[in-house]
Write a protein that holds these residues in place. Structure first.
Motif, PDB file in Angstrom:
ATOM      1  N   PHE A 191      48.410  31.406  50.319  1.00 15.78           N
ATOM      2  CA  PHE A 191      47.854  32.736  50.575  1.00 15.78           C
ATOM      3  C   PHE A 191      48.932  33.805  50.446  1.00 15.78           C
ATOM      4  CE2 PHE A 191      46.560  36.290  53.231  1.00 15.78           C
ATOM      5  CZ  PHE A 191      45.268  36.515  52.774  1.00 15.78           C
ATOM      6  N   HIS A 192      50.113  33.560  51.005  1.00 14.11           N
ATOM      7  CA  HIS A 192      51.202  34.527  50.916  1.00 14.11           C
ATOM      8  C   HIS A 192      51.537  34.850  49.455  1.00 14.11           C
ATOM      9  CE1 HIS A 192      52.820  35.636  54.819  1.00 14.11           C
ATOM     10  NE2 HIS A 192      52.555  34.417  55.256  1.00 14.11           N
ATOM     11  N   GLU A 193      51.571  33.828  48.624  1.00 16.03           N
ATOM     12  CA  GLU A 193      51.954  34.044  47.225  1.00 16.03           C
ATOM     13  C   GLU A 193      50.820  34.665  46.417  1.00 16.03           C
ATOM     14  OE1 GLU A 193      52.356  33.455  43.060  1.00 16.03           O
ATOM     15  OE2 GLU A 193      50.928  32.315  44.283  1.00 16.03           O
ATOM     16  N   ALA A 194      49.609  34.118  46.570  1.00 18.29           N
ATOM     17  CA  ALA A 194      48.493  34.566  45.744  1.00 18.29           C
ATOM     18  C   ALA A 194      47.975  35.935  46.160  1.00 18.29           C
ATOM     19  CB  ALA A 194      47.359  33.541  45.816  1.00 18.29           C
ATOM     20  N   PRO A 199      44.513  40.316  41.818  1.00 24.33           N
ATOM     21  CA  PRO A 199      43.954  41.651  42.068  1.00 24.33           C
ATOM     22  C   PRO A 199      42.599  41.638  42.765  1.00 24.33           C
ATOM     23  CG  PRO A 199      43.757  41.081  39.753  1.00 24.33           C
ATOM     24  CD  PRO A 199      44.561  39.998  40.382  1.00 24.33           C
ATOM     25  N   THR A 200      41.881  40.518  42.745  1.00 26.71           N
ATOM     26  CA  THR A 200      40.550  40.468  43.339  1.00 26.71           C
ATOM     27  C   THR A 200      40.480  39.372  44.397  1.00 26.71           C
ATOM     28  OG1 THR A 200      39.690  38.887  41.715  1.00 26.71           O
ATOM     29  CG2 THR A 200      39.529  41.250  41.186  1.00 26.71           C
ATOM     30  N   LEU A 201      39.532  39.536  45.324  1.00 22.55           N
ATOM     31  CA  LEU A 201      39.328  38.501  46.339  1.00 22.55           C
ATOM     32  C   LEU A 201      38.805  37.209  45.718  1.00 22.55           C
ATOM     33  CD1 LEU A 201      37.808  40.157  49.555  1.00 22.55           C
ATOM     34  CD2 LEU A 201      40.035  39.079  49.265  1.00 22.55           C
ATOM     35  N   THR A 202      38.014  37.331  44.668  1.00 22.71           N
ATOM     36  CA  THR A 202      37.502  36.116  44.022  1.00 22.71           C
ATOM     37  C   THR A 202      38.631  35.318  43.374  1.00 22.71           C
ATOM     38  OG1 THR A 202      36.986  37.450  42.061  1.00 22.71           O
ATOM     39  CG2 THR A 202      35.206  37.063  43.635  1.00 22.71           C
ATOM     40  N   GLY A 203      39.598  36.019  42.753  1.00 20.03           N
ATOM     41  CA  GLY A 203      40.752  35.329  42.184  1.00 20.03           C
ATOM     42  C   GLY A 203      41.589  34.666  43.264  1.00 20.03           C
ATOM     43  N   LEU A 204      41.784  35.367  44.381  1.00 17.74           N
ATOM     44  CA  LEU A 204      42.526  34.794  45.512  1.00 17.74           C
ATOM     45  C   LEU A 204      41.796  33.568  46.046  1.00 17.74           C
ATOM     46  CD1 LEU A 204      44.679  34.819  47.730  1.00 17.74           C
ATOM     47  CD2 LEU A 204      43.378  36.613  48.887  1.00 17.74           C
ATOM     48  N   LEU A 205      40.482  33.649  46.109  1.00 12.57           N
ATOM     49  CA  LEU A 205      39.684  32.533  46.601  1.00 12.57           C
ATOM     50  C   LEU A 205      39.835  31.309  45.707  1.00 12.57           C
ATOM     51  CD1 LEU A 205      37.593  31.978  48.877  1.00 12.57           C
ATOM     52  CD2 LEU A 205      35.829  32.533  47.207  1.00 12.57           C
ATOM     53  N   GLU A 206      39.854  31.518  44.402  1.00 16.44           N
ATOM     54  CA  GLU A 206      40.021  30.398  43.472  1.00 16.44           C
ATOM     55  C   GLU A 206      41.369  29.711  43.650  1.00 16.44           C
ATOM     56  OE1 GLU A 206      39.402  31.939  39.605  1.00 16.44           O
ATOM     57  OE2 GLU A 206      37.255  32.329  39.878  1.00 16.44           O
ATOM     58  N   ARG A 207      42.403  30.511  43.887  1.00 10.00           N
ATOM     59  CA  ARG A 207      43.739  29.931  44.112  1.00 10.00           C
ATOM     60  C   ARG A 207      43.759  29.082  45.385  1.00 10.00           C
ATOM     61  NH1 ARG A 207      48.025  32.892  41.817  1.00 10.00           N
ATOM     62  NH2 ARG A 207      49.398  31.531  43.031  1.00 10.00           N
ATOM     63  N   LEU A 208      43.129  29.573  46.426  1.00 11.58           N
ATOM     64  CA  LEU A 208      43.070  28.816  47.673  1.00 11.58           C
ATOM     65  C   LEU A 208      42.251  27.541  47.509  1.00 11.58           C
ATOM     66  CD1 LEU A 208      42.567  31.705  50.266  1.00 11.58           C
ATOM     67  CD2 LEU A 208      44.609  30.289  49.990  1.00 11.58           C
ATOM     68  N   GLU A 209      41.161  27.636  46.767  1.00 12.63           N
ATOM     69  CA  GLU A 209      40.330  26.461  46.508  1.00 12.63           C
ATOM     70  C   GLU A 209      41.137  25.381  45.791  1.00 12.63           C
ATOM     71  OE1 GLU A 209      36.845  24.102  46.281  1.00 12.63           O
ATOM     72  OE2 GLU A 209      36.965  26.086  47.211  1.00 12.63           O
ATOM     73  N   VAL A 232      37.669  32.703  56.486  1.00 11.43           N
ATOM     74  CA  VAL A 232      37.184  34.042  56.163  1.00 11.43           C
ATOM     75  C   VAL A 232      38.345  34.821  55.559  1.00 11.43           C
ATOM     76  CG1 VAL A 232      36.249  36.215  57.034  1.00 11.43           C
ATOM     77  CG2 VAL A 232      35.475  34.045  58.004  1.00 11.43           C
ATOM     78  N   LEU A 233      38.149  35.346  54.346  1.00  7.81           N
ATOM     79  CA  LEU A 233      39.121  36.229  53.700  1.00  7.81           C
ATOM     80  C   LEU A 233      38.681  37.671  53.926  1.00  7.81           C
ATOM     81  CD1 LEU A 233      39.550  33.457  52.181  1.00  7.81           C
ATOM     82  CD2 LEU A 233      40.327  34.833  50.252  1.00  7.81           C
ATOM     83  N   VAL A 234      39.629  38.513  54.288  1.00  9.65           N
ATOM     84  CA  VAL A 234      39.333  39.914  54.590  1.00  9.65           C
ATOM     85  C   VAL A 234      40.288  40.794  53.798  1.00  9.65           C
ATOM     86  CG1 VAL A 234      39.116  41.642  56.411  1.00  9.65           C
ATOM     87  CG2 VAL A 234      38.619  39.236  56.917  1.00  9.65           C
ATOM     88  N   GLU A 235      39.759  41.888  53.244  1.00  7.30           N
ATOM     89  CA  GLU A 235      40.584  42.825  52.493  1.00  7.30           C
ATOM     90  C   GLU A 235      40.255  44.258  52.918  1.00  7.30           C
ATOM     91  OE1 GLU A 235      41.609  42.681  47.995  1.00  7.30           O
ATOM     92  OE2 GLU A 235      39.842  43.979  48.171  1.00  7.30           O
TER      93      GLU A 235
END
Length: 363
Positions: A191-194, A199-209, A232-235
């Protein structure tokens, strides 16, 4: 709670037990016939001193017991008898054993304190305290591990200031023990790196997945459906008073706004991280207003799944309503205290809490 209070009271006065046993032994020896001996109480007093007192206190208890026993033998005319000699030898032997036990317990206590210090250092490294404030957002966090001597378990929270806004995550790793702690470390690192590059929460979510699935595979999970993380991801975007959320199988956050407290349910249910193979639809990002004075409470199920003696689950909305105008730290202190009262001091699961409050920029 009453039982916990009673044990705290007992612990507070437990250091007086050796002296109390010695006093009772003396009273029995004085008030009973010569054939009655309280030698067992002398031994009990000395042995109880080993875990309760220092080395000096243990030795002093043994010396006092030996001296008192010898004086009472003189009083009853057993000064140099075989009975007196054997009992004094017994008291002296128990004193030596008590000193040995005291040293063993002392070294184990030092080892335990060292382990606790290491656990605290691991917690600070793996699960650092979030910043108190980033721009108009104020933060507070609490972590309560299910095991009393543990400092970290399978829950996580992270707050990161990124070019895309302030991003937060709270999660609960399936499982217990070191495997869960390792998964927490992987999730926080990813999470810290991604969060700083996607740029988007969906991209961050894919990295975490991807990170969760890879960690499950490397940990020897037998099937892809045995290792997962609810979260839960929050932005909070850099401009505008709104918040975006993605809920992956996690308890719904609480929004405290004005005089209302309500759960923020996702517009569409999604499986936890690591179970993306069960749902191929695009991620659902919910957006809502987050004006000045609003507070968002993120938590893991250790908060709401706690039961009282009648089996009723804990409901945090009452405390949130009562303390809706309190600061983030005051709100979490009240929640932890009320949760402890509800569960009677028992904790069956880890509990992580994270609050975010928006304050005016000039505050």
């Amino acid at each position: 709670m009453a039982r916990l209070g009673a044990w705290k009271w007992v612990g507070k006065w437990s250091r007086l037990l050796p002296a109390l046993l010695l006093l009772v032994a003396v009273l029995i020896d004085i008030s009973t016939p010569r054939t009655v001996s309280a030698s067992a109480l002398y031994a009990a007093a000395i042995l109880s001193a080993a875990p309760l007192l220092s080395l000096r206190g243990t030795v002093l208890t043994g010396v006092i017991a030996l001296l008192v026993d010898w004086l009472l033998f003189r009083r009853f005319g057993y000064r140099w008898s075989a009975i007196a000699f054997s009992e004094l030898i017994m008291v002296a032997t128990v004193t030596v054993i008590a000193v040995f036990l005291n040293r063993v317990l002392y070294h184990r206590k030092m080892q335990l304190e060292s382990v606790r210090d290491i656990a605290a250092a691991v917690q600070r490294a793996v699960l650092p305290r979030p910043p108190d404030r980033i721009g108009p957002l104020c933060f507070a966090a609490r972590y309560e591990a299910a095991q009393a001597d543990a400092r970290i378990g399978g829950d996580l929270y992270v707050v990161v200031d990124t070019p895309f806004g302030v991003r937060c995550v709270i999660g609960d790793v399936r499982g217990k023990g070191m495997g869960a702690v390792r998964a927490v470390a992987v999730g926080i690192g990813t999470f810290h790196e991604a969060a700083r590059h996607e740029p988007t929460l969906t991209g961050l979510l894919e990295r975490l997945e991807q990170a969760v699935v890879l960690e499950a595979q490397q940990s020897g999970i037998l099937t892809e459906f045995e290792g997962f993380v609810t979260g839960v991801l929050v932005e909070f975007p850099p401009r505008g008073n709104e918040v975006r959320l993605v809920n992956r199988g996690h308890p719904a956050p609480l929004l405290i706004l004005g005089d209302t407290v309500r759960y923020v349910e996702p517009s569409r249910r999604s499986p936890p991280l690591g179970l993306g193979a069960l749902d191929h639809s695009p991620a659902c990002v919910d957006t809502m207003a987050f004006p000045d004075g609003a507070t968002l409470l993120l938590y893991t199920d250790g908060l709401t799944e706690a039961r009282n003696e009648t089996g009723i689950f804990y409901d945090p909305t009452g405390v949130c309503t009562e303390h809706r105008h309190a600061g983030p730290d005051a709100l979490l202190d009240a929640l932890v205290a009320d949760h402890c009262r509800h569960a009677g001091g028992r904790r069956a699961d880890d509990m992580a809490l994270l609050t975010i409050t928006r304050v005016p920029n000039n505050s």
